[in-house]
Motif scaffolding. Structure first.
Motif, PDB file in Angstrom:
ATOM      1  N   ILE A  33       0.758  -1.199  -0.018  1.00  0.00           N
ATOM      2  CA  ILE A  33      -0.138  -0.074   0.010  1.00  0.00           C
ATOM      3  C   ILE A  33       0.890   1.423   0.170  1.00  0.00           C
ATOM      4  O   ILE A  33       1.911   1.352   0.352  1.00  0.00           O
ATOM      5  CB  ILE A  33      -0.786  -0.071   1.162  1.00  0.00           C
ATOM      6  CG1 ILE A  33      -0.319  -0.047   2.625  1.00  0.00           C
ATOM      7  CG2 ILE A  33      -1.860  -1.240   1.148  1.00  0.00           C
ATOM      8  CD1 ILE A  33      -1.172   0.401   3.924  1.00  0.00           C
ATOM      9  N   MET A 202      -8.254  -1.410   1.403  1.00  0.00           N
ATOM     10  CA  MET A 202      -7.742  -1.521   2.807  1.00  0.00           C
ATOM     11  C   MET A 202      -8.363  -2.677   3.383  1.00  0.00           C
ATOM     12  O   MET A 202      -7.656  -3.427   4.184  1.00  0.00           O
ATOM     13  CB  MET A 202      -7.692  -0.092   3.649  1.00  0.00           C
ATOM     14  CG  MET A 202      -6.781   0.867   3.067  1.00  0.00           C
ATOM     15  SD  MET A 202      -5.243   0.707   2.865  1.00  0.00           S
ATOM     16  CE  MET A 202      -4.997   0.458   1.135  1.00  0.00           C
ATOM     17  N   PHE A 230      -2.488  -1.433  10.771  1.00  0.00           N
ATOM     18  CA  PHE A 230      -3.540  -0.689  10.676  1.00  0.00           C
ATOM     19  C   PHE A 230      -4.310  -0.201  12.131  1.00  0.00           C
ATOM     20  O   PHE A 230      -4.956   0.545  12.316  1.00  0.00           O
ATOM     21  CB  PHE A 230      -4.684  -1.628  10.282  1.00  0.00           C
ATOM     22  CG  PHE A 230      -4.705  -1.510   8.661  1.00  0.00           C
ATOM     23  CD1 PHE A 230      -4.833  -0.751   7.571  1.00  0.00           C
ATOM     24  CD2 PHE A 230      -4.297  -2.756   8.007  1.00  0.00           C
ATOM     25  CE1 PHE A 230      -4.701  -0.751   6.538  1.00  0.00           C
ATOM     26  CE2 PHE A 230      -4.208  -3.294   6.532  1.00  0.00           C
ATOM     27  CZ  PHE A 230      -4.294  -1.975   5.954  1.00  0.00           C
ATOM     28  N   LEU A 242      -3.357   6.504   6.079  1.00  0.00           N
ATOM     29  CA  LEU A 242      -4.430   5.862   6.843  1.00  0.00           C
ATOM     30  C   LEU A 242      -5.628   6.621   7.060  1.00  0.00           C
ATOM     31  O   LEU A 242      -6.779   6.697   6.539  1.00  0.00           O
ATOM     32  CB  LEU A 242      -4.152   4.625   7.710  1.00  0.00           C
ATOM     33  CG  LEU A 242      -3.291   3.587   7.529  1.00  0.00           C
ATOM     34  CD1 LEU A 242      -3.011   2.852   8.690  1.00  0.00           C
ATOM     35  CD2 LEU A 242      -3.731   2.732   6.337  1.00  0.00           C
TER      36      LEU A 242
END
Length: 247
Positions: A33, A202, A230, A242
């Motif tokens: 990511i 995600m 996360f 994020l």
């Protein structure tokens, strides 16, 4: 297993990858990511040698390649290395004049030189695996985007690669079609297929990944389990990324 050491990639004077070190264990799903322009897709393309690294080393199972600037890799080594990977692109890249079945058979018949009827049987099995056995004789224009992408996954699997590489496989899909592709990918993850996935999904990374790698400006900022990345990240840049996605 895949081991990447000190991987660099330059385009002209622009250094896109700046010394990537990464290990990917056999049977694991690794999600990469990061923001646009961070080097995610370039890293993935280097793993399939669609881009030749400027320097560094990539080991994939028993195959290992060392890269040095301006020294080309022998073509036979490139071919052998690529045979270990299957690539699923953002665009579906299906042959428009071939049915779903023929698209999956193509590599088996013309690259692997396998018997046509055996190739047909295997291709049908793979289409069934991705939920498209009833669409075997449909042409790409007769399939939805999600169905075309699932044909692309079946085609990549047909070559029996050591690892499947996914370059944002749902980014070109309408939102309601994303789920059917991610479902197939989750099933492959459960079965122990080694996968490297560049993604903006995600939730998929949370649920399916064994490891999440956050890349920014050509370097790995952080890597760890989905829970670590996360829920417990201590890196400010990861938090910024994020939080921006969730805002």
């Amino acid at each position: 297993m895949i081991e990447i050491k000190n991987l660099h990639k330059q385009f002209g004077q622009t250094e896109v990858l700046k010394g990537i070190d990464l290990k990917i264990e056999e049977g694991n799903t690794v999600c990469i990511i990061g923001p646009s322009g961070s080097g995610k897709t370039t890293l993935l393309r280097c793993l399939n040698l669609l881009e030749t690294p400027t320097k560094g080393t990539i080991q994939l199972g028993k195959f290992s390649l060392d890269f040095q600037d301006k020294i080309p890799v022998p073509k036979d080594k490139v071919i052998k290395f690529r045979q270990q990977t299957g690539m699923v692109f953002q665009g579906y890249n299906l042959f428009p004049h071939m049915t779903a079945l023929e698209n999956v058979m193509e590599g088996l018949v013309y690259v692997r030189k396998q018997d046509k009827e055996l190739s047909r049987i295997k291709a049908l099995q793979l289409l069934e695996k991705v939920g498209l056995s009833e669409r075997a004789n449909h042409y790409p224009f007769q399939l939805s985007g999600g169905q075309q992408q699932r044909v692309g996954i079946a085609r990549a699997m047909a070559m029996e690669p050591e690892v499947l590489l996914f370059d944002e496989p749902t980014s070109a899909l309408d939102p309601e079609l994303v789920g059917e592709v991610l479902k197939v990918m989750k099933e492959l993850a459960k079965e122990g297929m080694t996968m490297v996935v560049v993604t903006h999904e995600m939730n998929f990374a949370r649920e399916a990944a064994d490891k999440v790698v956050f890349i920014d400006k050509g370097v790995i900022v952080e890597e760890g389990t989905p829970q670590q990345i996360f829920e417990h990240t201590g890196h400010e840049r990861t938090l910024q990324f994020l939080n921006k996605l969730c805002s």
